[in-house]
Structures are given as C-alpha cells and as structure tokens.
Design an enzyme around this catalytic site. Structure first.
Site, PDB file in Angstrom:
ATOM      1  N   GLY A 180     -11.432  29.578  23.486  1.00 26.01           N
ATOM      2  CA  GLY A 180     -10.495  28.515  23.109  1.00 26.01           C
ATOM      3  C   GLY A 180     -11.245  27.257  22.723  1.00 26.01           C
ATOM      4  N   ARG A 224      -9.528  32.338  17.957  1.00 25.64           N
ATOM      5  CA  ARG A 224      -8.952  33.297  17.009  1.00 25.64           C
ATOM      6  C   ARG A 224      -9.108  32.882  15.554  1.00 25.64           C
ATOM      7  NH1 ARG A 224      -2.998  34.660  19.227  1.00 25.64           N
ATOM      8  NH2 ARG A 224      -2.950  32.399  19.461  1.00 25.64           N
ATOM      9  N   ASP A 263     -10.026  37.501  19.301  1.00 26.37           N
ATOM     10  CA  ASP A 263      -8.842  37.391  20.149  1.00 26.37           C
ATOM     11  C   ASP A 263      -9.230  37.930  21.518  1.00 26.37           C
ATOM     12  OD1 ASP A 263      -6.417  37.475  21.436  1.00 26.37           O
ATOM     13  OD2 ASP A 263      -5.337  38.434  19.793  1.00 26.37           O
ATOM     14  N   SER A 284      -7.029  26.939  34.472  1.00 30.65           N
ATOM     15  CA  SER A 284      -5.650  27.299  34.820  1.00 30.65           C
ATOM     16  C   SER A 284      -4.741  26.174  34.337  1.00 30.65           C
ATOM     17  CB  SER A 284      -5.528  27.540  36.326  1.00 30.65           C
ATOM     18  OG  SER A 284      -4.214  27.903  36.678  1.00 30.65           O
ATOM     19  N   TYR A 289       4.256  31.470  31.509  1.00 29.21           N
ATOM     20  CA  TYR A 289       3.090  30.592  31.616  1.00 29.21           C
ATOM     21  C   TYR A 289       2.712  30.358  33.074  1.00 29.21           C
ATOM     22  CZ  TYR A 289      -0.019  26.674  30.531  1.00 29.21           C
ATOM     23  OH  TYR A 289      -1.113  25.852  30.413  1.00 29.21           O
ATOM     24  N   LYS A 315      -0.831  31.677  34.705  1.00 32.00           N
ATOM     25  CA  LYS A 315      -1.789  30.697  35.218  1.00 32.00           C
ATOM     26  C   LYS A 315      -1.926  30.783  36.737  1.00 32.00           C
ATOM     27  CE  LYS A 315      -3.127  28.613  31.415  1.00 32.00           C
ATOM     28  NZ  LYS A 315      -4.544  28.622  30.989  1.00 32.00           N
TER      29      LYS A 315
END
Length: 269
Positions: free
Chosen positions: A7, A32, A61, A139, A153, A157
């Site tokens: 990320g 990605r 990915d 997280s 979500y 997390k």
C-alpha cells in the site's frame, strides 16, 4: 536497511516510505496501480538527499499469496533482504451489512487481513533464517470498537490483532519483532472517498474526532518501530479504548444505540 511497504503508493504507506528513504534506506513500494506507484516513486526521489536508484516499485495485488511472494522476491533481488515490512495495503467500503454485496464484504476481508498475512509470509522465512527483522501491521482504530456500516472493515482489522499477537509469540524466539498500530481517521485519498459514503450513524461515533495527517501518523509509526513498541496507539480516546475497552465500551454502545435509534426513527418517518 531495506524497507518494504505494501500500500506504498499513497496515504500512510507512502508517508512511511518517504521517512525511511529520507534516512538513506532502501525502499520498496508494493501496490496495485502501476501509475500511482510511478507517481509515488517520483515524489520520494524528489526529496532532498534521496537516491532514486534505491527505490523499487512492483505492481501487485496482495490478495494473491503467489503474486505477493513473487513481488517480494523481485524487491529483495534488487535491494537485498527485507529488514522491515510495513503492511499498509487496505480498503474500506462503508455500507450496512444487509446492503453490502458478499463480494464487497469478502474483498475487504481478503485485502485487509489475508493480504497482510500474504505479505508477512513472503518475508517471514527469510527474517527467521537471518534471526532479525521487523514486521509492522497497520490495523485501525476501527479494530477497537464496532462501528455502524463497517462490519467487514472492523472484522478484518480486528483479526489483525489476534494474528499479530500469535505471530509475535512464534517470532520472538527467532529474533523477529512483530508490531501492530491502530491509526485514527487519516487524511488520505481513501479517507476522502470513504467519508463521502460514511453512514450518518457512523458519523455519530467517528465524526467528532479530527482526522490526522498521513505524515503525523507515519512519524508516530516509525518512532514506534525505532523503539520496538509492540502496539502503537494514536490519541487519548483510542488509547483509552485499547487499554480500558471492557470498561468504556458498554457506555459507548448504549449511547450510540440511543443516537442510532433517533436517526432510524427520523428516516422511517
């Protein structure tokens, strides 16, 4: 030192990568979208004193364990073994559970939780064999309390907490440090997209807290990694939830339930 950030093309991941690159460390960015990775690399290379040849990008990915392992292998072949892994790849799609397509729910769980596990798996064996390395899982404050419209979500997390604790128990004897952090709302491209879709019920609980900048979150994360902090928290309210959740959450849930019923009543009328 070689730092791999999933990320890493935007938001918290990019801000962390910039801090390490500014120190002179080798940095690999995984994400990605190849176009965003190119932009991120250019941003980092433009920083004063940064050597662009020490920045590697790979489009991948993290939902795919095989592709993630191959991406990490490419990064390590270019810049050496991974010393620090930061798993910042994640997605959020706020929507009430019964309105959320199964594919949308699954994508969040796969990316946020299994994607983290895939990245960790790709570096973990090498770290164990060298008997050194650091892993930081990003997280969320949403892991500390259930939030309306964030079932997938929050679940994904929250799962990282158990994963980090169990992995830490296994990794400690091998010289590998495992940490986890719980950022608050952070001003990132994803946040700006998310906030436009956030249910009003969620805004009751989340909207009263001012978002942090990605740079401030990244600085605290890197500082925590430098100190070997196993759990990195942000701000008084999230820290209180982390340490005193069993005492605080019953009141918060009661208060939130009352507020939610008022909204639901207005919508029904």
């Amino acid at each position: 030192m070689h730092v791999i950030v999933t990320g890493g093309s935007s938001g918290i991941g990019l801000a962390i990568a910039k801090l390490y690159a500014a120190r002179g460390d080798r940095v690999s960015l995984l994400a990605r979208h190849s176009g965003r990775l190119d932009e991120a690399k250019a941003e980092i290379a433009a920083l004063q004193g940064v050597d662009g040849s020490l920045i590697r990008t790979v489009s991948v990915d993290v939902a795919s364990a095989e592709a993630t392992a191959e991406a990490v292998e490419l990064c390590e072949a270019s810049l050496g073994p991974c010393d620090i892994l930061v798993t910042s790849a994640g997605i959020v799609e706020p929507l009430a559970f019964d309105a959320m397509p199964a594919s949308v729910f699954d994508e969040q769980v796969i990316t946020n939780f299994l994607g983290t596990a895939n990245a960790v798996r790709a570096v973990y064996h090498g770290m164990k064999s060298r008997r050194r390395g650091r892993i930081l899982m990003v997280s969320s404050g949403a892991a500390l309390i259930g939030i309306f419209g964030y079932t997938a979500y929050c679940a994904s997390k929250s799962a990282l907490t158990g994963f980090a604790e169990a992995l830490s128990a296994e990794a400690d004897a091998c010289g590998v440090d495992v940490s986890i952090c719980f950022p608050p709302d952070t001003l990132t491209p994803q946040y700006r997209r998310e906030i436009s879709r956030r249910p009003p019920e969620a805004e009751i609980l989340m909207g009263s807290v001012r978002p942090w900048s990605a740079e401030a979150v990244a600085a605290r994360i890197v500082r925590g990694l430098d100190r070997g902090t196993p759990r990195i928290h942000f701000g008084f309210s999230l820290m209180a939830l982390a340490y005193f959740g069993p005492l605080i959450k019953p009141f918060l849930i009661w208060w939130f339930s009352r507020k939610t019923r008022k909204i639901t009543g207005k919508e029904a009328s």
